[in-house]
Write a protein that holds these residues in place. Structure first.
Motif, short mmCIF file in Angstrom:
data_model
loop_
_atom_site.label_atom_id
_atom_site.label_comp_id
_atom_site.label_asym_id
_atom_site.label_seq_id
_atom_site.Cartn_x
_atom_site.Cartn_y
_atom_site.Cartn_z
N PHE A 121 12.50 -16.57 -1.70
CA PHE A 121 11.57 -17.08 -2.70
C PHE A 121 10.30 -17.52 -2.00
N SER A 122 9.22 -17.67 -2.78
CA SER A 122 7.93 -18.01 -2.19
C SER A 122 7.15 -18.95 -3.11
N ASN A 123 6.40 -19.86 -2.50
CA ASN A 123 5.46 -20.74 -3.19
C ASN A 123 6.11 -21.58 -4.29
N LYS A 124 7.30 -22.08 -4.03
CA LYS A 124 7.94 -23.01 -4.96
C LYS A 124 7.41 -24.42 -4.70
N GLN A 125 7.49 -25.27 -5.72
CA GLN A 125 7.11 -26.67 -5.57
C GLN A 125 8.36 -27.55 -5.51
N GLY A 126 9.34 -27.05 -4.78
CA GLY A 126 10.58 -27.78 -4.54
C GLY A 126 11.23 -27.25 -3.27
N SER A 127 11.89 -28.13 -2.54
CA SER A 127 12.62 -27.72 -1.34
C SER A 127 14.10 -27.54 -1.66
N VAL A 128 14.82 -26.89 -0.75
CA VAL A 128 16.23 -26.60 -0.97
C VAL A 128 17.06 -27.87 -0.88
N ASN A 129 17.97 -28.00 -1.82
CA ASN A 129 18.95 -29.09 -1.82
C ASN A 129 20.30 -28.46 -2.16
N GLY A 130 21.23 -28.45 -1.21
CA GLY A 130 22.48 -27.76 -1.47
C GLY A 130 23.54 -28.08 -0.45
N ASN A 131 24.53 -27.21 -0.37
CA ASN A 131 25.66 -27.39 0.54
C ASN A 131 25.37 -26.77 1.90
N ILE A 132 26.12 -27.18 2.89
CA ILE A 132 26.10 -26.63 4.25
C ILE A 132 24.71 -26.78 4.87
N TYR A 133 24.21 -27.99 4.78
CA TYR A 133 22.92 -28.36 5.39
C TYR A 133 23.09 -28.51 6.90
N LEU A 134 22.16 -27.92 7.67
CA LEU A 134 22.30 -27.90 9.13
C LEU A 134 21.20 -28.65 9.87
N GLY A 135 20.22 -29.18 9.18
CA GLY A 135 19.24 -30.00 9.89
C GLY A 135 17.80 -29.75 9.48
N LEU A 136 16.93 -30.64 9.95
CA LEU A 136 15.50 -30.64 9.62
C LEU A 136 14.67 -30.76 10.89
N THR A 137 13.57 -30.00 10.94
CA THR A 137 12.58 -30.13 12.00
C THR A 137 11.20 -30.16 11.36
N THR A 138 10.38 -31.13 11.75
CA THR A 138 8.99 -31.17 11.32
C THR A 138 8.16 -30.45 12.38
N ILE A 139 7.38 -29.45 11.95
CA ILE A 139 6.62 -28.63 12.88
C ILE A 139 5.12 -28.80 12.62
N LYS A 140 4.29 -28.29 13.52
CA LYS A 140 2.85 -28.55 13.44
C LYS A 140 2.09 -27.50 12.63
N THR A 141 2.65 -26.30 12.49
CA THR A 141 2.00 -25.25 11.72
C THR A 141 3.00 -24.61 10.77
N TYR A 142 2.48 -24.04 9.69
CA TYR A 142 3.33 -23.35 8.72
C TYR A 142 3.64 -21.96 9.28
N ASP A 143 4.73 -21.87 10.03
CA ASP A 143 5.06 -20.66 10.78
C ASP A 143 6.52 -20.30 10.55
N PRO A 144 6.81 -19.37 9.61
CA PRO A 144 8.20 -18.98 9.38
C PRO A 144 8.89 -18.44 10.63
N GLN A 145 8.14 -17.84 11.55
CA GLN A 145 8.75 -17.33 12.77
C GLN A 145 9.32 -18.46 13.61
N GLN A 146 8.64 -19.60 13.63
CA GLN A 146 9.15 -20.75 14.38
C GLN A 146 10.44 -21.26 13.74
N CYS A 147 10.47 -21.30 12.41
CA CYS A 147 11.71 -21.70 11.73
C CYS A 147 12.83 -20.70 11.98
N ALA A 148 12.48 -19.41 11.99
CA ALA A 148 13.49 -18.38 12.25
C ALA A 148 14.09 -18.55 13.63
N ALA A 149 13.25 -18.91 14.61
CA ALA A 149 13.76 -19.13 15.97
C ALA A 149 14.73 -20.31 15.99
#
Length: 383
Positions: A121-149
């Motif tokens: 999905f893209s450009n939603k005004q809500g974040s995921v809330n669900g089961n099997i949560y594995l953690g959060l990282t705050t990053i400096k740029t909006y970079d999906p590749q960094q999240c993928a890593a």
């Protein structure tokens, strides 16, 4: 409820009579609810660990959360300064302006999908809330590749959510109820994948400060799971296996096991081996028993909310053409299948305890273990 120890759970599972191959709704519904379904409201960093080796020894998933990184002295104190946000800020500092800010929308809609992932999905005004949560990282740029890593490096990660969040510059308290805001870029990791239906966290109110979310994108892993020692595979499936009876009318289905864990097919492999070990200890009078030679591992979801790992066990391998069950209704709830892969034991277990020459001779004539409907499986195990 699943038992605390995997060994005892497998014993109970092994002793039970095989159920029909429709999804076992009770196995999913009776599993305990997850303790954590998303990051705490004030979190900028959080790790949730699922260790597949430990889970293979205990069905009670052990979740450990590292303490939140305290990057600025006093950030948890009333009116304490918060870690700086690096995302773009709208000209007007209020939640309405944040949600309407076109730059956040443009960044999310133009973001490139990382290799090995698909856009959920893209450009939603809500974040995921669900089961099997594995953690959060705050990053400096909006970079999906960094999240993928981050997802690639996290055991059991099947998807991630990246988003902009309006956060307070200081910790709201009665003495500072509505401080100025800034923009954080956050990345959350998930063990059951993500979809638009669970991007439902639209924010919170902290004292008088309103937290809101924009530019929320979700991505799911497309790469197959790892190989497992002692098994061939994985083989991609279009759904859950719906195996017919063999040519002589034998049901090859052994049953199901469900775990509220990330997608770890090696847990299914252990269930398969435990099933065989139990049946071998309880053979029929002729020395035959039903071995587990094949399993299929899926992520099951209820109304598109991932629930956990579902393992179906069989005495023989089945071709992907039999993977026809993509989901079922239970009342108004829809139970769906995703991330479906199968593994086959190698070498195959012929299902005979060689107690004498007669049973060994029978064993030498045992089935070929392939899902063509021609295999023989003479009798059920004596309990």
């Amino acid at each position: 409820m699943r038992s605390a120890l995997l060994v005892s759970a497998f014993a109970a599972f092994a002793a039970a009579s095989p159920r029909p191959q429709e999804l076992d709704f009770d196995a999913i519904a009776d599993a305990p609810d997850p303790a954590i379904t998303g990051p705490p409201v004030s979190a900028v960093q959080q790790t949730v660990n699922y260790d597949s080796a430990s889970l293979a020894q205990s069905a009670a998933a052990e979740v450990t959360a590292d303490p939140l990184t305290k990057r600025v002295l006093g950030e948890n104190d009333p009116c304490g300064p918060q870690p700086d946000g690096y995302g773009p800020k709208p000209p007007t500092d209020d939640p309405t302006a944040f949600l309407a800010y076109p730059l956040l929308r443009d960044v999310s809609t133009k973001a490139l999908t990382p290799a090995g992932y698909s856009l959920a999905f893209s450009n939603k005004q809500g974040s995921v809330n669900g089961n099997i949560y594995l953690g959060l990282t705050t990053i400096k740029t909006y970079d999906p590749q960094q999240c993928a890593a981050l997802c690639d490096a996290k055991s059991g990660c099947m998807g991630f959510n990246i988003y902009f969040e309006r956060d307070p510059t200081i910790n709201p308290a009665p003495a500072c109820p509505n401080p100025a805001g800034f923009t954080n870029v956050k990345c959350t990791l998930w063990g059951g994948g993500v979809n638009a239906e669970i991007a439902v966290n639209t924010g919170q109110t902290r004292e008088s400060f309103i937290v809101v979310i924009s530019g929320s994108n979700g991505y799911n892993r497309r790469t197959p799971p790892a190989t497992i020692d002692g098994f061939t595979g994985p083989v991609a499936l279009g759904g859950a296996i719906n195996a017919p009876l063999t040519a002589n009318g034998t049901n090859t289905y052994l049953g199901v096991k469900f775990f509220t864990t990330p997608y770890f097919p090696d847990i299914c492999a252990l269930a398969c081996k435990a099933q065989t070990a139990y049946n071998r200890r309880h053979p029929n009078k002729d020395g035959s028993y039903k071995p587990c030679n094949f399993f299929a591992a899926y992520v099951t979801s209820i109304n598109n909310v991932p629930q956990g790992l579902y393992c179906s066990l069989y005495t023989q391998a089945w071709d992907p053409k039999y993977a026809t069950n993509q989901g079922q209704y239970r009342g108004r709830d829809y139970y769906s299948i995703s991330r479906a892969y199968s593994y086959t034991l190698s070498p195959l277990d012929n299902g005979y305890v060689f107690t004498d020459k007669r049973s060994k001779s029978k064993g030498d004539k045992s089935k070929n273990g392939h899902g063509d409907g021609s295999d023989s499986d003479d009798s059920d195990n004596d309990d």
